[in-house]
Motif scaffolding. Structure first.
Motif, short mmCIF file in Angstrom:
data_model
loop_
_atom_site.label_atom_id
_atom_site.label_comp_id
_atom_site.label_asym_id
_atom_site.label_seq_id
_atom_site.Cartn_x
_atom_site.Cartn_y
_atom_site.Cartn_z
N UNK A 1 0.82 -1.21 0.00
CA UNK A 1 0.00 0.00 0.00
C UNK A 1 0.85 1.26 0.00
N UNK A 2 1.96 1.16 0.75
CA UNK A 2 2.85 2.33 0.81
C UNK A 2 3.42 2.66 -0.56
N UNK A 3 3.83 1.62 -1.28
CA UNK A 3 4.40 1.83 -2.63
C UNK A 3 3.34 2.42 -3.55
N UNK A 4 2.11 1.88 -3.45
CA UNK A 4 1.01 2.39 -4.30
C UNK A 4 0.71 3.84 -3.96
N UNK B 1 3.28 6.03 -5.38
CA UNK B 1 3.10 6.15 -6.84
C UNK B 1 1.99 7.14 -7.15
N UNK B 2 0.90 7.01 -6.42
CA UNK B 2 -0.24 7.93 -6.64
C UNK B 2 0.18 9.37 -6.34
N UNK B 3 0.89 9.54 -5.23
CA UNK B 3 1.34 10.88 -4.87
C UNK B 3 2.27 11.44 -5.94
N UNK B 4 3.19 10.58 -6.38
CA UNK B 4 4.15 11.01 -7.41
C UNK B 4 3.44 11.39 -8.70
N UNK B 5 2.48 10.55 -9.09
CA UNK B 5 1.72 10.85 -10.32
C UNK B 5 0.89 12.11 -10.15
N UNK B 6 0.37 12.29 -8.96
CA UNK B 6 -0.43 13.50 -8.69
C UNK B 6 0.44 14.75 -8.78
N UNK B 7 1.64 14.64 -8.19
CA UNK B 7 2.57 15.77 -8.26
C UNK B 7 2.95 16.06 -9.71
#
Length: 342
Positions: A1-4, A7-13
């Motif tokens: 979950x942490x990795x996901x 990833x979501x945060x990175x993609x959002x940024x």
């Protein structure tokens, strides 16, 4: 979950960054140092080529921003040719909207009344953003490219007007429009001519007379009088003795008027040495000169001389004319005499 989550945060940024970058470039006002320039867009240019052209003009925007904005605002790969001006306060958003809807400024090529073919050819050679095709082509080759097999000189065969063009249009296309317009107008005027007052055999002769009128007259109301002088002289087999024909193609030693030795030069357009009409027009005449040539005044004038104020003095006889010459003509200028043919 942490990795996901990472990833979501990175993609959002990344998304926020790209969105911010997109909005920055799309709605950023055009830089001050670019304002006043224009983006020349030729027919069939791709968006990438347009973006690179804009970059050369000093307006840099990443291509992906161009492509994204084009998809949102236009949704097509076709762009209208023309000049798109960089205007203060506008942005890439405005520019792409204009590209998609054809709100462009066209180039303007003007043929001035009274100008000559050599002047127009030189002007074409120095006109930017057109495809120069005539190059070293002869007059005959240019006429053939205009589907004109009847004439041998370009002189007089272009209608004086302003012609709009898009960047990349070729010079033959510009000439074709001006040529077609002149041919149509001269033929229409020829059909409506005063047949009794115009002792000519074809419309091209009318074009020649109109070109002489154009060069001789400064006041439009005098054009029909000058036309009558030329026709009166033709009917009585007198040389036309038109000064502008002597100076055609720079045969005069001075620009303003011919000297005595200029009148003695043998060349086809010298109507002091050659009977009848010159072989071609000597300029591109205006509509008013064409109409005057087709509808001359009914007079018994055989001579005229410039008075120095833009108008002319008309005479019935050589005696009257010689007096007028002494009165109005600058010192050293030649006096006109009445040569007859044969």
């Amino acid at each position: 979950m942490t990795a996901l989550r990472h990833t979501i945060i990175s993609l959002s940024i990344l998304f926020v960054f790209l969105l911010g970058t997109y909005y920055f470039f799309v709605f950023r006002p055009i830089p001050i140092d670019v304002v006043g320039r224009s983006l020349p867009v030729k027919k069939y240019m791709t968006l990438y080529q347009i973006a690179m052209q804009a970059r050369q003009e000093g307006f840099y925007v990443p291509f992906w921003v161009w492509r994204t904005a084009e998809k949102f605002l236009c949704g097509k790969s076709f762009f209208y040719a023309g000049y798109y001006d960089f205007i203060a306060g506008e942005s890439l958003y405005t520019l792409i909207s204009m590209l998609c809807h054809g709100k462009a400024r066209m180039g303007r090529f003007t043929i001035i009344e009274g100008s000559t073919w050599s002047m127009i050819r030189n002007k074409l050679d120095t006109t930017p953003d057109i495809d120069h095709k005539i190059g070293n082509m002869s007059n005959r080759d240019i006429l053939l490219s205009l589907s004109d097999r009847e004439h041998h000189s370009m002189e007089g065969l272009l209608f004086p007007d302003t012609y709009m063009y898009a960047p990349g249009e070729d010079d033959i296309s510009l000439l074709r429009r001006a040529h077609r317009k002149m041919i149509k107008i001269i033929n229409d005027i020829w059909v409506e001519r005063d047949q009794a007052g115009v002792p000519l055999g074809k419309s091209y002769d009318l074009l020649v007379i109109a070109s002489l009128i154009e060069k001789e007259v400064n006041i439009s109301s005098e054009k029909i009088k000058v036309a009558s002088v030329f026709y009166n002289r033709l009917r009585n087999k007198m040389f036309l003795q038109s000064d502008p024909t002597v100076c055609y193609n720079s045969h005069c030693s001075e620009r303003l008027y011919p000297k005595n030795h200029d009148l003695l030069k043998f060349h086809p357009h010298n109507t002091y040495r050659r009977a009848g009409l010159p072989p071609t027009p000597i300029c591109f005449p205006s509509v008013s000169s064409l109409i005057a040539a087709a509808h001359p005044d009914k007079t018994s004038y055989y001579y005229f001389v410039a008075k120095g104020d833009g108008s002319s003095y008309f005479s019935h006889s050589l005696l009257q004319h010689n007096k007028a010459v002494k009165m109005f003509m600058p010192a050293g200028r030649v006096r006109t005499t009445a040569y007859h043919i044969g």
